[in-house]
Each structure stands twice: as structure tokens, then as C-alpha cells.
Motif scaffolding. Sequence first.
Motif, PDB file in Angstrom:
ATOM      1  N   PHE A  10       0.831  -1.203   0.000  1.00 25.08           N
ATOM      2  CA  PHE A  10       0.000   0.000   0.000  1.00 25.08           C
ATOM      3  C   PHE A  10       0.866   1.253   0.000  1.00 25.08           C
ATOM      4  O   PHE A  10       0.660   2.169  -0.795  1.00 25.08           O
ATOM      5  CB  PHE A  10      -0.945  -0.004   1.215  1.00 25.08           C
ATOM      6  CG  PHE A  10      -1.671   1.301   1.401  1.00 25.08           C
ATOM      7  CD1 PHE A  10      -2.639   1.699   0.501  1.00 25.08           C
ATOM      8  CD2 PHE A  10      -1.366   2.126   2.468  1.00 25.08           C
ATOM      9  CE1 PHE A  10      -3.304   2.910   0.662  1.00 25.08           C
ATOM     10  CE2 PHE A  10      -2.020   3.336   2.634  1.00 25.08           C
ATOM     11  CZ  PHE A  10      -2.990   3.728   1.734  1.00 25.08           C
ATOM     12  N   LYS A  11       1.863   1.298   0.896  1.00 23.02           N
ATOM     13  CA  LYS A  11       2.742   2.475   0.990  1.00 23.02           C
ATOM     14  C   LYS A  11       3.504   2.688  -0.315  1.00 23.02           C
ATOM     15  O   LYS A  11       3.671   3.823  -0.768  1.00 23.02           O
ATOM     16  CB  LYS A  11       3.729   2.335   2.156  1.00 23.02           C
ATOM     17  CG  LYS A  11       3.089   2.459   3.514  1.00 23.02           C
ATOM     18  CD  LYS A  11       2.639   3.871   3.769  1.00 23.02           C
ATOM     19  CE  LYS A  11       2.105   4.018   5.178  1.00 23.02           C
ATOM     20  NZ  LYS A  11       1.573   5.342   5.437  1.00 23.02           N
ATOM     21  N   ASN A  70       2.616   1.822  -3.383  1.00 27.84           N
ATOM     22  CA  ASN A  70       1.702   2.358  -4.395  1.00 27.84           C
ATOM     23  C   ASN A  70       1.262   3.774  -4.049  1.00 27.84           C
ATOM     24  O   ASN A  70       1.051   4.593  -4.927  1.00 27.84           O
ATOM     25  CB  ASN A  70       0.494   1.439  -4.573  1.00 27.84           C
ATOM     26  CG  ASN A  70       0.862   0.168  -5.303  1.00 27.84           C
ATOM     27  OD1 ASN A  70       1.600   0.192  -6.274  1.00 27.84           O
ATOM     28  ND2 ASN A  70       0.378  -0.952  -4.814  1.00 27.84           N
ATOM     29  N   CYS A  71       1.121   4.050  -2.786  1.00 26.92           N
ATOM     30  CA  CYS A  71       0.697   5.371  -2.319  1.00 26.92           C
ATOM     31  C   CYS A  71       1.731   6.436  -2.672  1.00 26.92           C
ATOM     32  O   CYS A  71       1.390   7.528  -3.098  1.00 26.92           O
ATOM     33  CB  CYS A  71       0.492   5.320  -0.808  1.00 26.92           C
ATOM     34  SG  CYS A  71      -0.821   6.361  -0.237  1.00 26.92           S
ATOM     35  N   THR A  72       2.992   6.118  -2.487  1.00 27.19           N
ATOM     36  CA  THR A  72       4.046   7.099  -2.765  1.00 27.19           C
ATOM     37  C   THR A  72       4.227   7.307  -4.264  1.00 27.19           C
ATOM     38  O   THR A  72       4.682   8.361  -4.686  1.00 27.19           O
ATOM     39  CB  THR A  72       5.400   6.673  -2.143  1.00 27.19           C
ATOM     40  OG1 THR A  72       5.750   5.385  -2.635  1.00 27.19           O
ATOM     41  CG2 THR A  72       5.321   6.650  -0.639  1.00 27.19           C
ATOM     42  N   GLY A  82       1.716   7.429  -6.305  1.00 31.41           N
ATOM     43  CA  GLY A  82       0.580   8.235  -6.751  1.00 31.41           C
ATOM     44  C   GLY A  82      -0.041   7.726  -8.033  1.00 31.41           C
ATOM     45  O   GLY A  82      -0.464   8.489  -8.883  1.00 31.41           O
ATOM     46  N   SER A  95      -3.002   5.936  -9.808  1.00 30.31           N
ATOM     47  CA  SER A  95      -4.397   5.523  -9.625  1.00 30.31           C
ATOM     48  C   SER A  95      -4.750   4.297 -10.460  1.00 30.31           C
ATOM     49  O   SER A  95      -5.859   3.795 -10.377  1.00 30.31           O
ATOM     50  CB  SER A  95      -5.346   6.672  -9.977  1.00 30.31           C
ATOM     51  OG  SER A  95      -5.229   6.991 -11.345  1.00 30.31           O
ATOM     52  N   LYS A 101      -6.049   2.844   4.209  1.00 32.86           N
ATOM     53  CA  LYS A 101      -6.434   3.926   3.294  1.00 32.86           C
ATOM     54  C   LYS A 101      -7.080   5.075   4.052  1.00 32.86           C
ATOM     55  O   LYS A 101      -6.782   6.243   3.783  1.00 32.86           O
ATOM     56  CB  LYS A 101      -7.399   3.408   2.224  1.00 32.86           C
ATOM     57  CG  LYS A 101      -6.736   2.602   1.147  1.00 32.86           C
ATOM     58  CD  LYS A 101      -7.735   2.229   0.062  1.00 32.86           C
ATOM     59  CE  LYS A 101      -7.063   1.463  -1.047  1.00 32.86           C
ATOM     60  NZ  LYS A 101      -7.975   1.235  -2.187  1.00 32.86           N
ATOM     61  N   GLU A 161      -4.401   7.013   5.974  1.00 29.28           N
ATOM     62  CA  GLU A 161      -3.584   7.807   5.046  1.00 29.28           C
ATOM     63  C   GLU A 161      -4.399   8.978   4.498  1.00 29.28           C
ATOM     64  O   GLU A 161      -3.873  10.092   4.366  1.00 29.28           O
ATOM     65  CB  GLU A 161      -3.078   6.918   3.903  1.00 29.28           C
ATOM     66  CG  GLU A 161      -2.083   7.590   2.996  1.00 29.28           C
ATOM     67  CD  GLU A 161      -0.746   7.891   3.651  1.00 29.28           C
ATOM     68  OE1 GLU A 161      -0.007   8.735   3.110  1.00 29.28           O
ATOM     69  OE2 GLU A 161      -0.416   7.294   4.695  1.00 29.28           O
ATOM     70  N   ARG A 179      -3.394   9.045  -5.121  1.00 34.14           N
ATOM     71  CA  ARG A 179      -2.404   8.375  -4.269  1.00 34.14           C
ATOM     72  C   ARG A 179      -2.985   7.147  -3.578  1.00 34.14           C
ATOM     73  O   ARG A 179      -2.288   6.174  -3.343  1.00 34.14           O
ATOM     74  CB  ARG A 179      -1.888   9.333  -3.193  1.00 34.14           C
ATOM     75  CG  ARG A 179      -0.902  10.339  -3.693  1.00 34.14           C
ATOM     76  CD  ARG A 179      -0.300  11.067  -2.528  1.00 34.14           C
ATOM     77  NE  ARG A 179       0.499  12.198  -2.950  1.00 34.14           N
ATOM     78  CZ  ARG A 179       1.219  12.926  -2.113  1.00 34.14           C
ATOM     79  NH1 ARG A 179       1.222  12.661  -0.817  1.00 34.14           N
ATOM     80  NH2 ARG A 179       1.924  13.932  -2.558  1.00 34.14           N
ATOM     81  N   LEU A 180      -4.263   7.236  -3.241  1.00 35.33           N
ATOM     82  CA  LEU A 180      -4.899   6.121  -2.534  1.00 35.33           C
ATOM     83  C   LEU A 180      -5.398   5.025  -3.478  1.00 35.33           C
ATOM     84  O   LEU A 180      -5.947   4.025  -3.029  1.00 35.33           O
ATOM     85  CB  LEU A 180      -6.045   6.642  -1.669  1.00 35.33           C
ATOM     86  CG  LEU A 180      -5.613   7.577  -0.535  1.00 35.33           C
ATOM     87  CD1 LEU A 180      -6.825   8.122   0.198  1.00 35.33           C
ATOM     88  CD2 LEU A 180      -4.669   6.877   0.428  1.00 35.33           C
TER      89      LEU A 180
END
Length: 154
Positions: free
Chosen positions: A54-55, A57-59, A61, A63, A103, A106, A124-125
Motif C-alpha cells: 500500500f505504501k 503504491n501510495c508514494t 501516486g 491511480s 487507506k 492515510e 495516491r490512494l
Amino acid sequence: MSFTKAKLKAQIVLFELLEVLVDIQPVQTEIRTNQSMTTAKYAKEIAEAIKRAFKKNCTQGNSDYTLHIQPIIASLGISPNYGLEVFQKIYKMSPRTYLSDLKLQEAKILLQQPRISLNEISNRLGYKNLSHFSRQFKRWTGINPSDYRKNNGV
């Protein structure tokens, strides 16, 4: 053989059996303890792997990603069905719910940063569009992201 001798032999055999059972008990307890420790270890590994994915993919950004839980579990060398079962047993929630909680946490952190647009937060999420993120955030919290941002002094 007299009745008394037979009775005495039976008692000796029963005491010997009891002694064997008493000796086995700690081994069985140890096996259960080791199984519990293994179950907890697997559940923790799964949680950490989900969090890492998750982190990551989050960093980025991006979608266009969707996190799939079962391949994450399989990548740890654990059967996906067993992984789902042990995760549920230890954390009292599904891995999917755990991911949703990540999620939400964050999202709340990102919403407190006014320089980051709602659209960027949504991306990002891992949401394909802002409206989907807004609907989901409202399901989680009861308010939409804009109102959450306003209510938290941002």
C-alpha cells in the motif's frame, strides 16, 4: 490368577498409562503454542506485506493500481485461503478491511495537508476518480473529504 492380583495388575497398567499421558500433555501444549505462534507470525507477515504494498503504491501516486490481497499472501509462500483464515483469526478483521483502514488513516493524514489537492489524494490512494474516493471516505467517516478538511482547520 486371583481377582486381587488381576486387580493389582490392572491398576499398575492404568498408572503406567496415566504416566505416559501426563508426559505427552506438555508436548501437546507445546505443539498448540507453536501453532499459535506460527499463526500470529503469518498474520503479522501478511499485515506488513499489505502495508508495504500500500505504501509503495501510495508514494507512486498511481491511480491505475489495485491491490489484490491473495497474490500478496501467496508471495509470502502461504496458501491464500490459509492466509485469509489466520489473518481473520488474529486481527478479527479481513485483510481487505485492514487495507481499508490503512487507506482511511492515510486519507486523514493527506487531508490535513492543504497543498495536496483532493484529486491527488484520490490518486495516491488508488482511486480512479475523485467521486469514488469521496463516496468511500463518506462511508468511512460520515462526512465528505472537503468537510473533513474544513472541520480539521485546514
